[in-house]
Design an enzyme around this catalytic site. Structure first.
Site, PDB file in Angstrom:
ATOM      1  N   LEU A 269      33.494 -18.286  59.775  1.00 46.81           N
ATOM      2  CA  LEU A 269      33.530 -16.909  59.271  1.00 46.81           C
ATOM      3  C   LEU A 269      32.549 -16.779  58.114  1.00 46.81           C
ATOM      4  O   LEU A 269      32.782 -16.007  57.201  1.00 46.81           O
ATOM      5  CB  LEU A 269      34.937 -16.558  58.798  1.00 46.81           C
ATOM      6  CG  LEU A 269      35.961 -16.143  59.852  1.00 46.81           C
ATOM      7  CD1 LEU A 269      37.274 -15.740  59.193  1.00 46.81           C
ATOM      8  CD2 LEU A 269      35.457 -14.997  60.715  1.00 46.81           C
ATOM      9  N   CYS A 279      21.547 -24.027  70.865  1.00 47.20           N
ATOM     10  CA  CYS A 279      22.737 -23.833  71.710  1.00 47.20           C
ATOM     11  C   CYS A 279      23.231 -22.388  71.791  1.00 47.20           C
ATOM     12  O   CYS A 279      23.216 -21.787  72.863  1.00 47.20           O
ATOM     13  CB  CYS A 279      23.855 -24.726  71.217  1.00 47.20           C
ATOM     14  SG  CYS A 279      23.373 -26.436  71.174  1.00 47.20           S
ATOM     15  N   LYS A 282      20.868 -19.669  73.406  1.00 48.17           N
ATOM     16  CA  LYS A 282      20.613 -19.973  74.819  1.00 48.17           C
ATOM     17  C   LYS A 282      21.892 -19.879  75.654  1.00 48.17           C
ATOM     18  O   LYS A 282      21.903 -19.281  76.732  1.00 48.17           O
ATOM     19  CB  LYS A 282      20.039 -21.402  74.903  1.00 48.17           C
ATOM     20  CG  LYS A 282      19.723 -21.855  76.302  1.00 48.17           C
ATOM     21  CD  LYS A 282      19.241 -23.293  76.321  1.00 48.17           C
ATOM     22  CE  LYS A 282      20.321 -24.183  76.864  1.00 48.17           C
ATOM     23  NZ  LYS A 282      19.948 -25.557  77.090  1.00 48.17           N
ATOM     24  N   LYS A 339      20.166 -24.664  60.366  1.00 48.76           N
ATOM     25  CA  LYS A 339      21.387 -24.824  59.564  1.00 48.76           C
ATOM     26  C   LYS A 339      21.212 -26.083  58.724  1.00 48.76           C
ATOM     27  O   LYS A 339      20.209 -26.796  58.880  1.00 48.76           O
ATOM     28  CB  LYS A 339      22.624 -24.929  60.453  1.00 48.76           C
ATOM     29  CG  LYS A 339      22.654 -26.183  61.302  1.00 48.76           C
ATOM     30  CD  LYS A 339      24.010 -26.325  61.937  1.00 48.76           C
ATOM     31  CE  LYS A 339      24.185 -27.717  62.510  1.00 48.76           C
ATOM     32  NZ  LYS A 339      25.460 -27.928  63.112  1.00 48.76           N
TER      33      LYS A 339
HETATM   34  C1  UGA Z   1      27.081 -25.574  68.365  1.00 45.31           C
HETATM   35  C2  UGA Z   1      28.597 -25.726  68.480  1.00 45.31           C
HETATM   36  O1  UGA Z   1      29.201 -25.569  67.180  1.00 45.31           O
HETATM   37  C3  UGA Z   1      28.976 -27.097  69.061  1.00 45.31           C
HETATM   38  O2  UGA Z   1      30.378 -27.171  69.237  1.00 45.31           O
HETATM   39  C4  UGA Z   1      28.267 -27.272  70.408  1.00 45.31           C
HETATM   40  O3  UGA Z   1      28.527 -28.537  70.985  1.00 45.31           O
HETATM   41  C5  UGA Z   1      26.777 -27.132  70.212  1.00 45.31           C
HETATM   42  O4  UGA Z   1      26.488 -25.829  69.652  1.00 45.31           O
HETATM   43  C6  UGA Z   1      26.108 -27.288  71.552  1.00 45.31           C
HETATM   44  O5  UGA Z   1      26.359 -26.485  72.444  1.00 45.31           O
HETATM   45  O6  UGA Z   1      25.425 -28.301  71.772  1.00 45.31           O
HETATM   46  P1  UGA Z   1      25.217 -26.364  66.614  1.00 45.31           P
HETATM   47  O7  UGA Z   1      24.292 -25.473  67.367  1.00 45.31           O
HETATM   48  O8  UGA Z   1      24.776 -27.741  66.302  1.00 45.31           O
HETATM   49  O9  UGA Z   1      26.613 -26.525  67.408  1.00 45.31           O
HETATM   50  O10 UGA Z   1      25.524 -25.684  65.216  1.00 45.31           O
HETATM   51  P2  UGA Z   1      26.713 -24.866  64.524  1.00 45.31           P
HETATM   52  O11 UGA Z   1      27.228 -25.645  63.398  1.00 45.31           O
HETATM   53  O12 UGA Z   1      27.675 -24.372  65.511  1.00 45.31           O
HETATM   54  O13 UGA Z   1      25.885 -23.630  63.917  1.00 45.31           O
HETATM   55  C7  UGA Z   1      25.163 -22.747  64.779  1.00 45.31           C
HETATM   56  C8  UGA Z   1      24.529 -21.627  63.963  1.00 45.31           C
HETATM   57  O14 UGA Z   1      25.525 -20.739  63.451  1.00 45.31           O
HETATM   58  C9  UGA Z   1      23.735 -22.093  62.737  1.00 45.31           C
HETATM   59  O15 UGA Z   1      22.549 -21.329  62.646  1.00 45.31           O
HETATM   60  C10 UGA Z   1      24.652 -21.810  61.561  1.00 45.31           C
HETATM   61  O16 UGA Z   1      23.955 -21.589  60.356  1.00 45.31           O
HETATM   62  C11 UGA Z   1      25.348 -20.540  62.051  1.00 45.31           C
HETATM   63  N1  UGA Z   1      26.689 -20.322  61.465  1.00 45.31           N
HETATM   64  C12 UGA Z   1      27.701 -21.184  61.698  1.00 45.31           C
HETATM   65  C13 UGA Z   1      26.903 -19.186  60.701  1.00 45.31           C
HETATM   66  O17 UGA Z   1      25.979 -18.350  60.476  1.00 45.31           O
HETATM   67  N2  UGA Z   1      28.155 -18.943  60.192  1.00 45.31           N
HETATM   68  C14 UGA Z   1      29.190 -19.803  60.408  1.00 45.31           C
HETATM   69  O18 UGA Z   1      30.308 -19.515  59.918  1.00 45.31           O
HETATM   70  C15 UGA Z   1      28.951 -20.940  61.182  1.00 45.31           C
END
Ligand code: UGA
Length: 474
Positions: A269, A279, A282, A339
């Protein structure tokens, strides 16, 4: 067990190293000779916590790298397919690498094997892999195809693998399920967590990973639906943050309130400049494409993507609000990775924002703790300056922009920051600071879903300080 992993990208490399850590003999197959040579020589191609340790621990012992797929298949009881599934223009994914690996595996099968799809793939891929293997001469009684999606996050992939919320195995036969379950047994019976040299994780004491048995199609859908749901959560909170800005509420307080409902939860959140990475963007499009092909209109997914895109434009509008005009302005950009904890810049909102700023005629000096090498390839030579630390990036800048949620940035010395900046302006796309703290430090602060901190006094004092300095220099 003897395990083969085809594809040494993010998923394959982490899975291979972790299976070796669980005590299995792993053969990691790749057809990229340079990559193989680098891995054999002891390099770790990605920035990922604990991965270098695991590679070091198991390379040449329980973890081998090879270009010989046939040999690896013959030696293995289970073969995980972890090759790339790049997006196509229409949002669908290109499954040609999966198909070609399946065809090659088919020709090598001599005893019963389980083939596991580990790459993120649309529903029905399992059926297609089976069909392709049969067409390529694999005897039907000598193989099964399972679906075992991964839920690893970049930056914490090793810990996510070893301390999973759940392990999903979609299988059509009991024999197939049992074999895949066996590969994960040290996690599901908890024995891994009793080892003295285990990789540390987020749980203390006894832990047993949860194993969920499903049909193959359900397993495939679980992966897409999980990522789409998480992306939806982020877009939802970003839309709420915009609402907060309009009505004068504070998104942190609102999130505290809604996240305390255990049905909603606090995680994912965090408002910001939108999600990126290889991920979510896509997988959301791929999930939408699957829905469309199945005759369903899943309009919610369109809206999730639209809000995400809009979030970048909103950030640019904030920069304009803080600086009035952009042409010729000097900006110190903190963060380029999509991130924190990773050097990955794929679909990074930070890169997209810097590109837009360059188009507006801004001069950008950027710093990222891990992603600069990759980021340099994204911009024409000389168009962006790269600093060796955060302070150097903002030195003499008209504003500091925060685009990635690196913890290092939240520990920056605010007084020094103010001294270095030409104007005391910070536009924070990740809400790393408390507005009251920025106000006390005499900084004008623009964040997401919270009231702007604009102090005329701070601006005037800083302007005068720089005018005097410029005078003295002249
Ligand atoms: C995501 C999923 O969290 C994993 O469970 C999944 O296995 C993976 O994709 C995949 O399909 O391989 P990931 O892309 O490594 O993992 O990164 P996340 O930590 O999920 O963050 C994704 C994006 O959302 C980042 O740009 C991050 O900055 C953003 N984010 C995340 C937010 O803007 N707010 C949040 O509260 C959480």
């Amino acid at each position: 067990m003897k395990i083969g992993v085809v594809g040494s990208g993010y998923v394959g490399l982490v899975a291979g190293a972790c299976f070796a850590e669980l005590g299995h003999d792993v053969c990691l197959v790749d057809n990229d000779r340079d990559k193989l040579a680098a891995l054999q020589a002891g390099e770790c191609p990605i920035h990922e916590e604990f991965l270098p340790e695991l590679l070091q621990r198991h390379r040449g012992k329980r973890l081998h790298f090879t270009g010989n797929l046939v040999d690896a298949v013959r030696k293995s009881q289970i073969i995980f397919i972890a090759v790339g599934t790049p997006p196509k223009d229409d949002g669908d994914v290109d499954l040609s690498y999966v198909e070609s690996v399946a065809a090659d595996i088919a020709g090598a099968i001599d005893t019963y094997k389980v083939i596991v799809e580990k790459s993120t793939v649309p529903v029905y891929t399992n059926t297609w892999v089976r069909r392709i293997m049969l067409l390529n001469g694999a005897p039907p009684e000598l193989f099964d195809v399972a679906s075992n999606p991964e839920f690893l996050r970049e930056g914490s992939a090793v810990a996510d693998f070893l301390y999973p919320d759940r392990i999903v195995v979609g299988a059509q036969t009991a024999r197939c399920f049992a074999l895949v379950a066996e590969a994960y047994r040290p996690l599901t019976d908890g024995s891994y967590y009793e080892k003295s040299d285990m990789i540390p994780g987020p749980v203390d004491g006894h832990f047993k990973a949860r194993l969920i048995e499903t049909s193959t199609k359900s397993a495939e859908l679980i992966k897409h639906a999980s990522n789409a749901f998480l992306a939806m959560k982020i877009s939802f909170v970003n839309a709420v943050a915009s609402m907060c800005e309009v009505v004068g509420a504070d998104v942190e307080q609102v999130c505290e309130g809604i996240g305390s409902d255990s049905r909603i939860g606090r995680r994912f959140l965090r408002p910001g400049v939108g999600y990126g990475g290889s991920c979510f963007p896509k997988d959301l499009l791929a999930f939408r494409a699957v829905a469309r092909e199945s005759g369903l209109h899943f309009g919610l997914l369109d809206e999730v993507a639209r809000v995400n895109e809009d979030q970048r434009h909103r950030f640019l509008r904030k920069v304009k609000k803080a600086l009035w005009t952009l042409k010729g302005k000097k900006l110190g950009v903190l963060g380029l990775a999509f991130k924190n904890g990773t050097d990955d810049i794929r679909e990074s909102p930070a890169i997209a924002i810097v590109k837009s700023l360059l188009k507006e005629g801004c001069r950008v000096t950027a710093y990222d703790p891990a992603a600069m090498k990759r980021a340099k390839e994204e911009f024409p030579a000389g168009s962006v300056k790269f600093a060796s630390d955060a302070y150097e990036a903002i030195d003499g800048a008209d504003a500091c922009l925060i685009l990635t949620e690196w913890e290092d940035f939240s520990a920056l010395d605010l007084r020094r920051m103010k001294q270095l900046l030409r104007y005391p302006i910070v536009v924070d796309g990740r809400n790393l600071f408390k507005p009251a703290l920025m106000e006390a430090a005499g900084l004008n602060y623009y964040s997401v879903g919270r009231a702007d901190v604009v102090s005329t006094r701070a601006t005037v004092t800083s302007f005068m300080k720089h005018a005097i300095e410029e005078d003295e220099a002249a």
